[in-house]
Design a protein around this motif. Structure first.
Motif, PDB file in Angstrom:
ATOM      1  N   ARG A  34      41.361  42.699  24.901  1.00  0.00           N
ATOM      2  CA  ARG A  34      41.977  42.747  26.237  1.00  0.00           C
ATOM      3  C   ARG A  34      42.388  44.166  26.612  1.00  0.00           C
ATOM      4  O   ARG A  34      42.229  44.601  27.748  1.00  0.00           O
ATOM      5  N   ASP A  35      42.910  44.918  25.645  1.00  0.00           N
ATOM      6  CA  ASP A  35      43.461  46.244  25.908  1.00  0.00           C
ATOM      7  C   ASP A  35      42.464  47.386  25.674  1.00  0.00           C
ATOM      8  O   ASP A  35      42.786  48.542  25.922  1.00  0.00           O
ATOM      9  N   GLU A  37      39.757  50.197  25.885  1.00  0.00           N
ATOM     10  CA  GLU A  37      39.205  51.101  26.904  1.00  0.00           C
ATOM     11  C   GLU A  37      38.192  51.997  26.211  1.00  0.00           C
ATOM     12  O   GLU A  37      38.335  52.327  25.043  1.00  0.00           O
ATOM     13  N   LYS A  57      34.061  44.176  30.758  1.00  0.00           N
ATOM     14  CA  LYS A  57      34.858  43.415  31.721  1.00  0.00           C
ATOM     15  C   LYS A  57      34.848  41.924  31.367  1.00  0.00           C
ATOM     16  O   LYS A  57      35.895  41.268  31.350  1.00  0.00           O
ATOM     17  N   LYS A  60      36.900  41.279  28.230  1.00  0.00           N
ATOM     18  CA  LYS A  60      38.336  41.327  28.517  1.00  0.00           C
ATOM     19  C   LYS A  60      38.800  40.040  29.211  1.00  0.00           C
ATOM     20  O   LYS A  60      39.862  39.506  28.888  1.00  0.00           O
ATOM     21  N   GLU A  61      38.000  39.545  30.144  1.00  0.00           N
ATOM     22  CA  GLU A  61      38.356  38.298  30.829  1.00  0.00           C
ATOM     23  C   GLU A  61      38.416  37.128  29.845  1.00  0.00           C
ATOM     24  O   GLU A  61      39.344  36.305  29.904  1.00  0.00           O
TER      25      GLU A  61
END
Length: 82
Positions: A34-35, A37, A57, A60-61
Motif C-alpha cells: 500500500r505504501d 513508491e 496502482k 496498492k488498491e
C-alpha cells in the motif's frame, strides 16, 4: 522462485510461527505494498517476461482492500471446520 509470478500468491513459513505472527506478517506485507513508491522490483524487460503487466496502482488498491478484510482478523478466524 519455483512457482512463477502468474501462479498466485504464496505465503510459506517454516519452523514454529504462530498464527498470530503469520497474520501480522501478512498485514505488514499488504501495508508495505500500500505504501510502496518507486519502481516495482523486477519490472524491467530484462528482469521479467511479463514486465508490461506490472501494475503498482492496482497492487496498492488490492492491498488497501485486503487490509480492510484483515483488520479485525484473529488466529481463530484462520481455523476451518472439517
Amino acid at each position: 522462485g519455483p512457482m512463477g509470478c502468474r501462479t498466485g500468491f504464496y505465503f510459506l513459513l517454516r519452523d514454529n510461527v504462530s498464527r498470530l505472527d503469520a497474520l501480522h506478517l501478512v498485514q505488514e506485507s499488504f501495508a508495505f505494498i500500500r505504501d510502496f513508491e518507486g519502481e516495482i522490483p523486477g519490472s524491467r524487460r530484462e528482469e521479467c517476461g511479463n514486465y508490461k503487466e506490472h501494475d503498482l496502482k492496482g497492487a496498492k488498491e488490492t492491498a488497501v482492500d485486503m487490509l480492510e478484510v484483515l483488520k479485525d482478523w484473529t488466529p481463530e478466524k484462520m481455523e476451518y471446520e472439517v
